[in-house]
Motif scaffolding. Structure first.
Motif, PDB file in Angstrom:
ATOM      1  N   ILE A 132       0.844  -1.178   0.000  1.00 45.22           N
ATOM      2  CA  ILE A 132       0.000   0.000   0.000  1.00 45.22           C
ATOM      3  C   ILE A 132       0.889   1.241   0.000  1.00 45.22           C
ATOM      4  O   ILE A 132       1.730   1.410   0.897  1.00 45.22           O
ATOM      5  CB  ILE A 132      -0.919   0.028   1.243  1.00 45.22           C
ATOM      6  N   PRO A 133       0.754   2.118  -0.982  1.00 44.01           N
ATOM      7  CA  PRO A 133       1.579   3.336  -1.011  1.00 44.01           C
ATOM      8  C   PRO A 133       1.365   4.179   0.242  1.00 44.01           C
ATOM      9  O   PRO A 133       0.253   4.243   0.782  1.00 44.01           O
ATOM     10  CB  PRO A 133       1.071   4.073  -2.254  1.00 44.01           C
ATOM     11  N   THR A 134       2.408   4.816   0.686  1.00 38.76           N
ATOM     12  CA  THR A 134       2.243   5.742   1.804  1.00 38.76           C
ATOM     13  C   THR A 134       1.510   6.984   1.311  1.00 38.76           C
ATOM     14  O   THR A 134       1.647   7.393   0.154  1.00 38.76           O
ATOM     15  CB  THR A 134       3.596   6.159   2.392  1.00 38.76           C
ATOM     16  N   ASP A 135       0.755   7.597   2.195  1.00 36.70           N
ATOM     17  CA  ASP A 135       0.060   8.837   1.844  1.00 36.70           C
ATOM     18  C   ASP A 135       1.058   9.924   1.454  1.00 36.70           C
ATOM     19  O   ASP A 135       0.795  10.731   0.556  1.00 36.70           O
ATOM     20  CB  ASP A 135      -0.787   9.321   3.022  1.00 36.70           C
ATOM     21  N   GLU A 136       2.201   9.928   2.120  1.00 35.49           N
ATOM     22  CA  GLU A 136       3.206  10.945   1.840  1.00 35.49           C
ATOM     23  C   GLU A 136       3.758  10.804   0.420  1.00 35.49           C
ATOM     24  O   GLU A 136       4.041  11.811  -0.248  1.00 35.49           O
ATOM     25  CB  GLU A 136       4.344  10.866   2.849  1.00 35.49           C
ATOM     26  N   PHE A 137       3.915   9.561  -0.043  1.00 31.32           N
ATOM     27  CA  PHE A 137       4.410   9.402  -1.410  1.00 31.32           C
ATOM     28  C   PHE A 137       3.379   9.903  -2.416  1.00 31.32           C
ATOM     29  O   PHE A 137       3.724  10.617  -3.370  1.00 31.32           O
ATOM     30  CB  PHE A 137       4.754   7.940  -1.718  1.00 31.32           C
ATOM     31  N   VAL A 138       2.129   9.554  -2.237  1.00 32.43           N
ATOM     32  CA  VAL A 138       1.088  10.014  -3.157  1.00 32.43           C
ATOM     33  C   VAL A 138       1.027  11.538  -3.146  1.00 32.43           C
ATOM     34  O   VAL A 138       0.856  12.171  -4.202  1.00 32.43           O
ATOM     35  CB  VAL A 138      -0.271   9.403  -2.783  1.00 32.43           C
ATOM     36  N   ALA A 139       1.220  12.138  -1.991  1.00 36.23           N
ATOM     37  CA  ALA A 139       1.172  13.598  -1.880  1.00 36.23           C
ATOM     38  C   ALA A 139       2.389  14.281  -2.499  1.00 36.23           C
ATOM     39  O   ALA A 139       2.378  15.505  -2.695  1.00 36.23           O
ATOM     40  CB  ALA A 139       1.045  14.007  -0.418  1.00 36.23           C
ATOM     41  N   SER A 140       3.434  13.516  -2.837  1.00 36.06           N
ATOM     42  CA  SER A 140       4.650  14.118  -3.385  1.00 36.06           C
ATOM     43  C   SER A 140       4.527  14.488  -4.857  1.00 36.06           C
ATOM     44  O   SER A 140       5.406  15.174  -5.399  1.00 36.06           O
ATOM     45  CB  SER A 140       5.835  13.161  -3.191  1.00 36.06           C
ATOM     46  N   TYR A 141       3.465  14.062  -5.523  1.00 37.53           N
ATOM     47  CA  TYR A 141       3.251  14.459  -6.919  1.00 37.53           C
ATOM     48  C   TYR A 141       2.936  15.958  -6.982  1.00 37.53           C
ATOM     49  O   TYR A 141       2.328  16.518  -6.071  1.00 37.53           O
ATOM     50  CB  TYR A 141       2.093  13.668  -7.523  1.00 37.53           C
ATOM     51  N   GLU A 142       3.331  16.578  -8.071  1.00 34.15           N
ATOM     52  CA  GLU A 142       3.042  17.999  -8.250  1.00 34.15           C
ATOM     53  C   GLU A 142       1.540  18.244  -8.302  1.00 34.15           C
ATOM     54  O   GLU A 142       0.766  17.375  -8.731  1.00 34.15           O
ATOM     55  CB  GLU A 142       3.668  18.507  -9.560  1.00 34.15           C
ATOM     56  N   ARG A 202      -1.565  11.704 -12.720  1.00 27.73           N
ATOM     57  CA  ARG A 202      -1.271  10.376 -12.194  1.00 27.73           C
ATOM     58  C   ARG A 202      -1.725  10.200 -10.749  1.00 27.73           C
ATOM     59  O   ARG A 202      -2.013   9.080 -10.320  1.00 27.73           O
ATOM     60  CB  ARG A 202       0.234  10.099 -12.313  1.00 27.73           C
ATOM     61  N   ALA A 203      -1.784  11.307 -10.005  1.00 23.56           N
ATOM     62  CA  ALA A 203      -2.174  11.238  -8.595  1.00 23.56           C
ATOM     63  C   ALA A 203      -3.668  11.408  -8.391  1.00 23.56           C
ATOM     64  O   ALA A 203      -4.145  11.293  -7.254  1.00 23.56           O
ATOM     65  CB  ALA A 203      -1.422  12.306  -7.804  1.00 23.56           C
ATOM     66  N   GLU A 204      -4.407  11.645  -9.468  1.00 27.50           N
ATOM     67  CA  GLU A 204      -5.847  11.800  -9.324  1.00 27.50           C
ATOM     68  C   GLU A 204      -6.533  10.442  -9.198  1.00 27.50           C
ATOM     69  O   GLU A 204      -5.980   9.403  -9.574  1.00 27.50           O
ATOM     70  CB  GLU A 204      -6.404  12.585 -10.520  1.00 27.50           C
ATOM     71  N   GLU A 205      -7.735  10.454  -8.672  1.00 31.44           N
ATOM     72  CA  GLU A 205      -8.465   9.223  -8.391  1.00 31.44           C
ATOM     73  C   GLU A 205      -8.635   8.358  -9.639  1.00 31.44           C
ATOM     74  O   GLU A 205      -8.996   8.834 -10.712  1.00 31.44           O
ATOM     75  CB  GLU A 205      -9.839   9.553  -7.792  1.00 31.44           C
ATOM     76  N   ARG A 206      -8.313   7.079  -9.494  1.00 30.41           N
ATOM     77  CA  ARG A 206      -8.428   6.068 -10.544  1.00 30.41           C
ATOM     78  C   ARG A 206      -7.534   6.370 -11.747  1.00 30.41           C
ATOM     79  O   ARG A 206      -7.909   6.143 -12.896  1.00 30.41           O
ATOM     80  CB  ARG A 206      -9.885   5.872 -10.986  1.00 30.41           C
ATOM     81  N   GLN A 207      -6.354   6.873 -11.449  1.00 33.42           N
ATOM     82  CA  GLN A 207      -5.309   6.968 -12.458  1.00 33.42           C
ATOM     83  C   GLN A 207      -4.202   5.991 -12.040  1.00 33.42           C
ATOM     84  O   GLN A 207      -4.268   4.830 -12.368  1.00 33.42           O
ATOM     85  CB  GLN A 207      -4.834   8.414 -12.585  1.00 33.42           C
TER      86      GLN A 207
END
Length: 496
Positions: A308-318, A323-328
């Motif tokens: 499971i990706p960490t929330d912090e990694f997902v939040a690191s996208y610009e 790519r960080a949007e829902e269902r991408q």
């Protein structure tokens, strides 16, 4: 029951397959009276034996009820994923307290050497078969690639490893092999890939077989890796750029990220080399392993939450990165299986990149292909290697900016060499996220991505978002303890 490496050299497993369709390409048949001395007599036998080597690629997706699988173990070493399931071994990897008896280390070692043993036998026997020269050369090219592929994983994961290039019998001096230097293993890998490149393989392939695109992308990766730690052959940056450049015009980026993980686009578009799966023949647990733990999403018997990706990694996208949007690449909710009027909210970001709608909405049997190589990796190898040779060039900018444009991001421009290097590293983390690239990037750069501060820090002094600072021993996996116990010529890696 588990077997040690020495037995794999003398107990060759033959998976006989035919080639006229995808199902037949994967379909297995056991010939109980197989003897290597009387089997390699026809072109058909050569083809079916080579087909069997491809099935060893499945080792990376082998898993169990606890959510342990090699592709997950490799990713957990990078430090940007957690595990919500029941696996003690996964938890030990995340918190860097695992040891040499972790079964994942043994599975990769043994199954890789099984594939190499079959490849060695094929390379010895196929040249003597009376058959069309073009077909023979193509088969040999595929085998050279596959042997290089497995050795490339072994040398990066374990460092010095036994280098066996011939079939082994009970009387062979290599029955109990010692470890060979990393440099020697890379020499073999590069030599094998150069032979594959000259073997007459097609530029591209949409059936799951090795193509020139796969050979050149893997060779570019090898050159990029050997330009970094531990080899530091910086002259190989130019070679990496040269090999990657040959691939750039042969493949096209998808215009929909969903095509990365559906059945309709297997082996097409930007997908250069994949492990092949087909319901009724060979299935996997990729979706179950990457879905949140015990939530009713899809027709699966298990939802293991193993990666499971960490929330912090997902939040690191610009901001604004598609790519960080829902269902991408990720998702945090989905209609409940059996009652789509209800929505299951995960409480975490799961990997939509590996969500397989066909099996989730069907019978729960996944035949999602696993992608080893795709065009964005070749593009980023070219950009990074070119930058190391001459600083940012317009063509290097063009490659990374195509990836960014698809993600709805502004193009890069006006960067220094150091700034461009880190921009490429960041793009590798975000585009190739959870594709088993990050750990190998840490090995070759000795840098980790500090996602909280959006910077790159020294690997041995920069804590990740889970508060874990990498131990030096974690640059390599341990040699499996069972192998050392069986073969007294093997030594353990430092710290293990």
């Amino acid at each position: 029951m588990k077997f040690n490496l020495t037995k794999y050299w003398i107990c060759i497993v033959l998976l006989v397959l035919s080639v006229s369709s995808c199902k037949k390409y994967l379909d297995e048949k056991d010939y109980g009276n197989f003897v290597k001395n009387n089997y390699f007599t026809t072109a058909s036998q050569a083809q079916t034996f080579v087909n069997g080597i491809y099935t060893n690629l499945h080792l990376f997706q082998n898993g169990d009820a606890y959510g342990e699988s090699p592709f997950i173990t490799i990713e957990l070493f990078a430090g940007h994923a957690t595990s919500l399931g029941q696996s003690v071994n996964n938890g030990n990897v995340i918190h860097e307290r695992t040891d040499a008896v972790n079964p994942g280390f043994e599975d990769v070692w043994q199954n890789s050497y099984k594939a190499i043993a079959n490849a060695n036998l094929a390379l010895e026997r196929i040249p003597g078969i009376s058959m069309d020269d073009a077909q023979k050369n193509k088969l040999l090219g595929e085998v050279y690639f596959l042997r290089a592929f497995f050795y490339y994983h072994l040398v990066r994961l374990y460092g010095d490893v036994p280098l066996i290039t011939n079939s082994v019998t009970v009387n062979s001096p290599d029955l109990y092999p010692s470890r060979s230097p990393v440099a020697d293993v890379y020499d073999l890998i590069i030599g094998d890939l150069q032979k594959a490149e000259a073997s007459g393989l097609p530029e591209t392939d949409q059936t799951g077989r090795v193509s020139l695109g796969a050979v050149r992308t893997l060779l570019a990766s090898v050159y990029l890796t050997t330009a970094g730690f531990p080899m530091q052959k910086t002259e190989n940056y130019a070679l990496a750029a040269s090999e990657a450049e040959k691939v750039l015009n042969d493949y096209t980026l998808f215009d929909n990220y969903a095509y990365l993980h559906d059945n309709a686009h297997k082996n097409q578009g930007e997908l250069i080399f994949q492990g092949q799966y087909l319901v009724g023949v060979a299935t996997n647990a990729i979706p179950q392993l990457t879905l949140p733990f015990n939530l009713p999403v899809g027709a699966y018997g298990d939802h293991l939450g193993a990666m499971i990706p960490t929330d912090e990694f997902v939040a690191s996208y610009e901001a604004g990165d598609l790519r960080a949007e829902e269902r991408q690449f990720y998702f945090s909710s989905y209609p409940q299986y059996g009652d789509d009027s209800k929505t299951v909210v995960f409480g975490v970001h799961a990997l939509y990149k590996y969500f397989h709608a066909e099996s989730a909405l069907g019978n729960g049997q996944s035949d999602e292909n696993w992608t080893f190589l795709r065009l964005p990796e070749a593009m980023l190898i070219y950009a990074e290697a070119t930058n190391e040779v001459s600083g940012p060039t317009q063509v290097a900018y063009d490659q990374v900016n195509k990836i960014r444009a698809r993600a709805k991001l502004a193009p890069l421009s006006g960067l220094t060499k150091d700034q461009f290097r880190e921009a490429i590293w960041r793009e590798r983390y975000h585009e190739l996220a959870y594709e088993d690239k990050a750990y190998f990037d840490i090995q070759r750069t000795h840098k980790v991505y500090d996602v909280i501060h959006d910077t790159f820090g020294d690997a041995l002094s920069t804590p990740n978002e889970q508060g874990v600072t990498m131990k030096e021993q974690y640059y390599l996996w341990p040699i499996p303890q069972r192998e050392i116990s069986t073969n007294n010529k093997l030594t353990q890696n430092p710290g293990w």
